[in-house]
Design a protein around this motif. Structure first.
Motif, PDB file in Angstrom:
ATOM      1  N   TYR A   9       0.792  -1.003  -0.025  1.00 10.39           N
ATOM      2  CA  TYR A   9      -0.185  -0.086   0.010  1.00 10.39           C
ATOM      3  C   TYR A   9       0.890   1.152   0.082  1.00 10.39           C
ATOM      4  O   TYR A   9       0.574   2.202  -0.935  1.00 10.39           O
ATOM      5  CB  TYR A   9      -1.089   0.057   1.297  1.00 10.39           C
ATOM      6  N   ALA A  10       1.932   1.137   0.764  1.00  8.07           N
ATOM      7  CA  ALA A  10       3.023   2.453   0.700  1.00  8.07           C
ATOM      8  C   ALA A  10       3.440   2.929  -0.682  1.00  8.07           C
ATOM      9  O   ALA A  10       3.282   3.876  -1.200  1.00  8.07           O
ATOM     10  CB  ALA A  10       4.014   1.980   1.579  1.00  8.07           C
ATOM     11  N   LEU A  11       3.843   1.526  -1.410  1.00  9.01           N
ATOM     12  CA  LEU A  11       4.333   1.860  -2.673  1.00  9.01           C
ATOM     13  C   LEU A  11       3.360   2.612  -3.914  1.00  9.01           C
ATOM     14  O   LEU A  11       3.738   3.296  -4.352  1.00  9.01           O
ATOM     15  CB  LEU A  11       5.039   0.559  -3.101  1.00  9.01           C
ATOM     16  N   HIS A  12       2.060   1.856  -3.647  1.00  3.73           N
ATOM     17  CA  HIS A  12       1.134   2.353  -4.489  1.00  3.73           C
ATOM     18  C   HIS A  12       0.977   3.759  -4.150  1.00  3.73           C
ATOM     19  O   HIS A  12       0.642   4.646  -4.973  1.00  3.73           O
ATOM     20  CB  HIS A  12      -0.063   1.473  -4.300  1.00  3.73           C
ATOM     21  N   CYS A  13       0.716   4.246  -2.809  1.00  6.37           N
ATOM     22  CA  CYS A  13       0.365   5.402  -2.334  1.00  6.37           C
ATOM     23  C   CYS A  13       1.387   6.509  -2.809  1.00  6.37           C
ATOM     24  O   CYS A  13       1.188   7.481  -3.408  1.00  6.37           O
ATOM     25  CB  CYS A  13      -0.113   5.491  -0.976  1.00  6.37           C
ATOM     26  N   LEU A  14       2.535   6.080  -2.810  1.00  7.74           N
ATOM     27  CA  LEU A  14       3.760   7.053  -2.816  1.00  7.74           C
ATOM     28  C   LEU A  14       3.806   7.512  -4.421  1.00  7.74           C
ATOM     29  O   LEU A  14       4.129   8.350  -4.784  1.00  7.74           O
ATOM     30  CB  LEU A  14       4.935   6.475  -2.560  1.00  7.74           C
ATOM     31  N   VAL A  15       3.604   6.469  -5.188  1.00  7.86           N
ATOM     32  CA  VAL A  15       3.432   6.607  -6.634  1.00  7.86           C
ATOM     33  C   VAL A  15       2.477   7.616  -6.947  1.00  7.86           C
ATOM     34  O   VAL A  15       2.326   8.620  -7.774  1.00  7.86           O
ATOM     35  CB  VAL A  15       3.041   5.470  -7.564  1.00  7.86           C
ATOM     36  N   PHE A  76      12.658   1.204  -3.258  1.00 11.15           N
ATOM     37  CA  PHE A  76      11.896   0.282  -2.559  1.00 11.15           C
ATOM     38  C   PHE A  76      12.161  -0.273  -1.098  1.00 11.15           C
ATOM     39  O   PHE A  76      11.496  -0.258  -0.279  1.00 11.15           O
ATOM     40  CB  PHE A  76      11.923  -0.949  -3.422  1.00 11.15           C
ATOM     41  N   TRP A  77      13.763  -0.166  -1.038  1.00  9.53           N
ATOM     42  CA  TRP A  77      14.358  -0.654   0.369  1.00  9.53           C
ATOM     43  C   TRP A  77      14.107   0.459   1.489  1.00  9.53           C
ATOM     44  O   TRP A  77      13.585   0.213   2.407  1.00  9.53           O
ATOM     45  CB  TRP A  77      15.734  -0.974   0.254  1.00  9.53           C
ATOM     46  N   SER A 132      18.000  -0.842  -5.921  1.00 11.49           N
ATOM     47  CA  SER A 132      18.166  -0.460  -7.164  1.00 11.49           C
ATOM     48  C   SER A 132      16.725   0.045  -7.698  1.00 11.49           C
ATOM     49  O   SER A 132      16.900   0.662  -9.041  1.00 11.49           O
ATOM     50  CB  SER A 132      18.716  -1.373  -7.941  1.00 11.49           C
ATOM     51  N   LYS A 133      15.660  -0.280  -7.176  1.00  6.12           N
ATOM     52  CA  LYS A 133      14.451   0.090  -7.717  1.00  6.12           C
ATOM     53  C   LYS A 133      13.706   1.439  -7.107  1.00  6.12           C
ATOM     54  O   LYS A 133      13.843   1.299  -5.820  1.00  6.12           O
ATOM     55  CB  LYS A 133      13.389  -0.954  -7.552  1.00  6.12           C
ATOM     56  N   THR A 134      13.595   2.479  -7.635  1.00  5.06           N
ATOM     57  CA  THR A 134      13.072   3.611  -7.158  1.00  5.06           C
ATOM     58  C   THR A 134      11.584   3.858  -7.482  1.00  5.06           C
ATOM     59  O   THR A 134      10.965   3.433  -8.338  1.00  5.06           O
ATOM     60  CB  THR A 134      13.891   4.978  -7.494  1.00  5.06           C
ATOM     61  N   LEU A 135      11.035   4.976  -6.851  1.00  8.00           N
ATOM     62  CA  LEU A 135       9.652   5.235  -7.133  1.00  8.00           C
ATOM     63  C   LEU A 135       9.752   5.935  -8.676  1.00  8.00           C
ATOM     64  O   LEU A 135       8.657   5.407  -9.390  1.00  8.00           O
ATOM     65  CB  LEU A 135       9.261   6.410  -6.220  1.00  8.00           C
ATOM     66  N   SER A 136      10.674   6.483  -9.083  1.00  5.59           N
ATOM     67  CA  SER A 136      10.658   6.951 -10.425  1.00  5.59           C
ATOM     68  C   SER A 136      10.587   5.810 -11.384  1.00  5.59           C
ATOM     69  O   SER A 136       9.849   5.712 -12.486  1.00  5.59           O
ATOM     70  CB  SER A 136      11.820   7.721 -10.876  1.00  5.59           C
ATOM     71  N   TRP A 137      11.518   4.900 -11.000  1.00  9.15           N
ATOM     72  CA  TRP A 137      11.585   3.418 -11.834  1.00  9.15           C
ATOM     73  C   TRP A 137       9.922   2.808 -11.904  1.00  9.15           C
ATOM     74  O   TRP A 137       9.578   2.622 -12.752  1.00  9.15           O
ATOM     75  CB  TRP A 137      12.636   2.519 -11.373  1.00  9.15           C
ATOM     76  N   LEU A 138       9.577   2.743 -10.803  1.00  7.61           N
ATOM     77  CA  LEU A 138       8.076   2.366 -10.683  1.00  7.61           C
ATOM     78  C   LEU A 138       7.150   3.117 -11.559  1.00  7.61           C
ATOM     79  O   LEU A 138       6.113   2.550 -12.223  1.00  7.61           O
ATOM     80  CB  LEU A 138       7.668   2.149  -9.173  1.00  7.61           C
TER      81      LEU A 138
END
Length: 163
Positions: A9-15, A76-77, A132-138
């Motif tokens: 949920y955090a990753l989705h919301c941050l995007v 992501f980390w 290595s995976k960032t919000l920009s990448w996502l």
């Protein structure tokens, strides 16, 4: 090994917060409604993200949250560690020291546990991949894999809710 649903949920919301102008914010109510979950749960997740410096809260009636850093600087980390904490996944209990030969004094236990070293090494490789995976990448990946209309509708939803 399993991360809590709070990480997802955090990753989705941050995007969703990526396109919010730095002078505006999105409320927990809107984020929770969009995701279909309770405000209380999401508030706890965002409290952790705020404490980690990933988001900042904006007080007031039109308050909410916005990113504290550039999406390129949030991995992501960072999100996993903020939501789950820094504790390693594998918790070595040094059970080797309880083995028969060590209990009977026939052998002295080595100062390290090979199993623990392997597990910690594997965790570090996973952390490196998540770093290595960032919000920009996502965000770019979602633009690539999701229908354009879904992405546009999502952006419209959050641009109207921040007004």
């Amino acid at each position: 090994m399993q991360y809590s649903v709070g990480v997802e949920y955090a990753l989705h919301c941050l995007v969703y917060l990526i396109d919010v102008p730095s002078t505006e914010s999105v409320g927990i109510k809107d984020l929770a409604e969009f995701q279909g979950l309770s405000e209380t749960f999401l508030s706890k997740v965002f409290g952790k993200l705020s404490k980690a410096g990933i988001v900042s809260s904006v007080p007031g009636v039109k308050g909410g949250y916005r990113l504290s850093k550039s999406p390129e600087d949030i991995s992501f980390w960072d999100v996993v560690e903020a939501v789950e904490g820094p504790k390693p996944i594998f918790q070595c209990k040094n059970i080797k020291d309880n083995g028969y030969l060590y209990r009977e004094g026939c052998c002295s236990a080595p100062s390290f546990c090979t199993i623990n070293l392997v597990m910690l090494s594997a965790e570090e490789k996973m952390r490196d991949d998540l770093r290595s995976k960032t919000l920009s990448w996502l965000n770019e990946e979602l633009d690539r894999v999701l229908p354009k209309q879904i992405r546009e509708n999502t952006r419209k939803y959050f641009s109207k809710s921040s007004i």
